[in-house]
Scaffold this active site. Sequence first.
Site, short mmCIF file in Angstrom:
data_model
loop_
_atom_site.label_atom_id
_atom_site.label_comp_id
_atom_site.label_asym_id
_atom_site.label_seq_id
_atom_site.Cartn_x
_atom_site.Cartn_y
_atom_site.Cartn_z
N HIS A 1 0.84 -1.22 0.00
CA HIS A 1 0.00 0.00 0.00
C HIS A 1 0.88 1.27 0.00
O HIS A 1 0.87 2.05 0.95
CB HIS A 1 -0.88 -0.05 1.26
CG HIS A 1 -2.02 0.92 1.29
ND1 HIS A 1 -1.85 2.28 1.26
CD2 HIS A 1 -3.35 0.72 1.38
CE1 HIS A 1 -3.03 2.88 1.33
NE2 HIS A 1 -3.95 1.96 1.39
N GLU B 1 -0.91 1.11 -5.43
CA GLU B 1 -0.69 -0.11 -4.64
C GLU B 1 -0.72 -1.35 -5.52
O GLU B 1 -1.67 -1.55 -6.29
CB GLU B 1 -1.77 -0.20 -3.58
CG GLU B 1 -1.93 1.05 -2.72
CD GLU B 1 -3.30 1.16 -2.07
OE1 GLU B 1 -3.87 0.10 -1.72
OE2 GLU B 1 -3.80 2.28 -1.92
#
Length: 309
Positions: A171, A278
Amino acid sequence: MIKKLNQAFAIKDKVEFIAAENHQVAIKIKTAWSWAVIYLQGAHLTSFERVNDGDFQELIWLSPLAHYQANKAIRGGIPICWPWFGKKLDAPDLAQHGFARSSLFDVKQVNEMSDGKIQLILELKNTKESEVIWPFQFKLEVIFTLGEELSIELKTTNTGDKDFSFSEAIHSYFKVDDIHQTELKGLAGAQYFDQLSQATQQQNGVLIFDQEIDQIYQTANQNNFQSLLIKQQNNQKNNINVSQKNANSTVVWNPWITKAQQMSDFPDDGFLEMLCVEAANTGDGIFLKKDQSHSLSQLVCAPQFYPSV
Ligand code: TA6
């Protein structure tokens, strides 16, 4: 703990374990091309700075309001979402994005490679506590390879007798000069699920940013790197190249004004200087039988210093 870690793993002038924010243990890494900081909680990278003859570029955005608390993910940097991405549909009260990003990882290996890169392997295994939340036996290795580029690999191994499925994301919060002058190239034509409207759409051209965005792009789950470019119109020197491998999705997120104001660990104007891109395996994710493994990777580099090799 820090003294023992340095005795076991430190490399003079290159790898050092330190007491960082709120006395959390972090690793400072210096290669000939880059400097990085990685916290043992969550195997959470908070900085990757390219250095080259007096030129510097920090590629990662880190919130100045981040809470460095036990059991809470640091805001910014590169949180590791695992063994689920988003809310756990059958247990919505559990922490969003899984428990890996708030767990303390062990240091498994630190070594300097022949080409001068530094490789670190941080490891998380099932515990009695994790098995209450997620009743499986696993080994999660986060493998960082640092040099001219930043490589992160999430290697999941099923070490138990029960098959399991998991979802995950690297992320990454990337630093941009001005979100209004930023484009994301490489997703044209891809289908995406818009988390805000709950509709499925097709991407038309490059992404530009003028409002909250939370979109999950379907990408071919290929075992070769697929490349995206975070293009910074007003200063292309600071462009960032992001590639991913073995990912079924790319998640693009910027909270914009309202959501930024609602997060205590996120400055109200922080949205202007960050963009999450991500590498992920979302939805049903990845299925592993006993002894099987899977690796998701993200590779980040600064084109202005493009790898000289
Ligand atoms: O990756 C996008 C997302 O799922 C957004 O929906 C937003 O929730 C973001 O992650 C941050 O989640 P966090 O739990 O770190 O606040």
